[in-house]
Design a protein around this motif. Sequence first.
Motif, PDB file in Angstrom:
ATOM      1  N   GLN A   1     -19.564 -63.299 -11.298  1.00 33.84           N
ATOM      2  CA  GLN A   1     -20.025 -63.336 -12.652  1.00 33.84           C
ATOM      3  C   GLN A   1     -21.485 -64.311 -12.599  1.00 33.84           C
ATOM      4  OE1 GLN A   1     -18.105 -62.754 -15.903  1.00 33.84           O
ATOM      5  NE2 GLN A   1     -20.223 -62.886 -17.545  1.00 33.84           N
TER       6      GLN A   1
ATOM      7  N   TYR B   1     -24.125 -67.265 -13.431  1.00 34.79           N
ATOM      8  CA  TYR B   1     -24.351 -67.341 -15.096  1.00 34.79           C
ATOM      9  C   TYR B   1     -25.919 -67.448 -15.322  1.00 34.79           C
ATOM     10  CZ  TYR B   1     -20.630 -71.077 -14.694  1.00 34.79           C
ATOM     11  OH  TYR B   1     -19.752 -72.165 -15.173  1.00 34.79           O
TER      12      TYR B   1
ATOM     13  N   GLU C   1     -26.030 -71.133 -18.925  1.00 29.51           N
ATOM     14  CA  GLU C   1     -24.783 -71.421 -18.944  1.00 29.51           C
ATOM     15  C   GLU C   1     -25.102 -72.809 -17.656  1.00 29.51           C
ATOM     16  OE1 GLU C   1     -22.081 -67.853 -20.295  1.00 29.51           O
ATOM     17  OE2 GLU C   1     -23.008 -67.524 -18.239  1.00 29.51           O
TER      18      GLU C   1
ATOM     19  N   LEU D   1     -16.068 -73.555 -23.417  1.00 28.49           N
ATOM     20  CA  LEU D   1     -14.988 -72.393 -23.381  1.00 28.49           C
ATOM     21  C   LEU D   1     -15.340 -72.128 -21.915  1.00 28.49           C
ATOM     22  CD1 LEU D   1     -14.467 -69.917 -25.345  1.00 28.49           C
ATOM     23  CD2 LEU D   1     -16.983 -69.136 -25.103  1.00 28.49           C
TER      24      LEU D   1
ATOM     25  N   ARG E   1     -14.477 -68.562 -19.183  1.00 33.10           N
ATOM     26  CA  ARG E   1     -14.375 -67.213 -18.852  1.00 33.10           C
ATOM     27  C   ARG E   1     -12.981 -66.319 -18.616  1.00 33.10           C
ATOM     28  NH1 ARG E   1     -17.453 -64.394 -21.688  1.00 33.10           N
ATOM     29  NH2 ARG E   1     -19.912 -65.778 -21.359  1.00 33.10           N
ATOM     30  N   THR E   2     -11.964 -66.530 -19.473  1.00 36.57           N
ATOM     31  CA  THR E   2     -10.674 -66.022 -19.066  1.00 36.57           C
ATOM     32  C   THR E   2     -10.427 -64.489 -20.268  1.00 36.57           C
ATOM     33  OG1 THR E   2      -9.223 -67.385 -20.422  1.00 36.57           O
ATOM     34  CG2 THR E   2     -10.336 -68.480 -17.939  1.00 36.57           C
TER      35      THR E   2
ATOM     36  N   ILE F   1      -9.774 -65.774 -24.235  1.00 33.50           N
ATOM     37  CA  ILE F   1     -10.799 -65.483 -24.867  1.00 33.50           C
ATOM     38  C   ILE F   1     -11.617 -64.243 -25.117  1.00 33.50           C
ATOM     39  CG2 ILE F   1     -11.810 -67.547 -24.152  1.00 33.50           C
ATOM     40  CD1 ILE F   1     -14.411 -66.390 -23.324  1.00 33.50           C
ATOM     41  N   ARG F   2     -10.619 -63.343 -24.432  1.00 39.34           N
ATOM     42  CA  ARG F   2     -11.135 -61.752 -24.640  1.00 39.34           C
ATOM     43  C   ARG F   2     -10.891 -61.027 -26.527  1.00 39.34           C
ATOM     44  NH1 ARG F   2      -9.510 -58.988 -18.952  1.00 39.34           N
ATOM     45  NH2 ARG F   2     -11.103 -60.443 -17.874  1.00 39.34           N
TER      46      ARG F   2
ATOM     47  N   TYR G   1     -16.949 -64.677 -28.364  1.00 38.54           N
ATOM     48  CA  TYR G   1     -17.351 -65.206 -27.189  1.00 38.54           C
ATOM     49  C   TYR G   1     -18.146 -64.759 -26.463  1.00 38.54           C
ATOM     50  CZ  TYR G   1     -14.309 -68.903 -29.140  1.00 38.54           C
ATOM     51  OH  TYR G   1     -13.791 -70.011 -29.937  1.00 38.54           O
ATOM     52  N   ASP G   2     -18.503 -63.687 -26.400  1.00 38.62           N
ATOM     53  CA  ASP G   2     -18.999 -62.254 -25.451  1.00 38.62           C
ATOM     54  C   ASP G   2     -20.340 -63.170 -25.088  1.00 38.62           C
ATOM     55  OD1 ASP G   2     -16.528 -61.184 -24.617  1.00 38.62           O
ATOM     56  OD2 ASP G   2     -17.040 -59.160 -26.172  1.00 38.62           O
TER      57      ASP G   2
ATOM     58  N   ALA H   1     -19.802 -69.229 -21.471  1.00 41.94           N
ATOM     59  CA  ALA H   1     -18.819 -69.974 -21.036  1.00 41.94           C
ATOM     60  C   ALA H   1     -18.662 -70.538 -18.924  1.00 41.94           C
ATOM     61  CB  ALA H   1     -17.953 -69.316 -21.242  1.00 41.94           C
TER      62      ALA H   1
ATOM     63  N   CYS I   1     -17.115 -71.001 -15.544  1.00 47.62           N
ATOM     64  CA  CYS I   1     -16.552 -69.872 -14.864  1.00 47.62           C
ATOM     65  C   CYS I   1     -15.656 -70.306 -14.213  1.00 47.62           C
ATOM     66  CB  CYS I   1     -17.434 -69.526 -14.130  1.00 47.62           C
ATOM     67  SG  CYS I   1     -17.036 -68.759 -12.236  1.00 47.62           S
TER      68      CYS I   1
END
Length: 292
Positions: free
Chosen positions: A11, A13, A17, A220, A222-223, A226-227, A232-233, A237, A239
Amino acid sequence: MPRSPFGQPSQPYTFAERLLFPRTRLHSGRLAEELYGKTVLITGASSGIGEQMAYLLGELPVHLILVARRTDRLLAVQQRLEDGPATVTVVTADLRAPDELDRLVDVLLALPRGLDVFISNAGLSINRTLAASLDRFHDFERTMAINYFVPVRLLLALVPLLQQNQGQIINMSTINARLLPMPDWAAYQASKTAFDSWLRSSSAELRQSGISVTTFYLPLVRTEMIRPTAAYDRMPAMCPVEAAKQIARSLYTKRKTWHPWWLPAGELASVLFRRPIEHGLERRRRTRDADR
């Protein structure tokens, strides 16, 4: 979708990020030399950072012991590594269950060449208000179990093995352990801070016995963890692939701690601006409650 070198869909950055989480330079030769023939335990290995660590180290001639609750996910990771140079052992266990934790300890104590690296990655995060927690004491019990009691129990059993091999402990902590506590995260922050304090208190003895200790104060990441928190979206975050690279780098640098470059400024702000921050959080909470 393009895939990263270690199996995670990539994804790109955002600009923020890239600024907050610069790319990691990993010296593959030094890593391979450091880990050749060694045994590495990774808890929470079926997803997120633990899974990415498995893919990264699975490219080396090491013995990986991967531990998680979900058998199907663990076997999927093992299958992806079966053609590589690593030997992979999977242990399905809910480490909050004392009998399953003891079974894992028995497996580790029976290792013919002991243990060289323990990557303590398994964890649980809960975001819940105090008002919503009044009849949910079990949330605090299970969070404290996996984030504090499990790594303490494992280390009490594994210290002799790690000492024998002059091994290394790598703990996945959080920047929250060093910043002003935030509302709605009491269970998570208390449990992570508890083990962080335990390990810092024990580090002098561990290092004196020849065991390296590295703590990662992660931002944070992105795992899957945190979903459930929709806010948090929209937040920057790290990677999990980059987090795994930083952890791998610490295997040969033996650094004592890692944190994002901006954390010291956040710590200073937590001290200097504590009251304004707390007042701002209280105002935000009152506004949010009034809108409901």
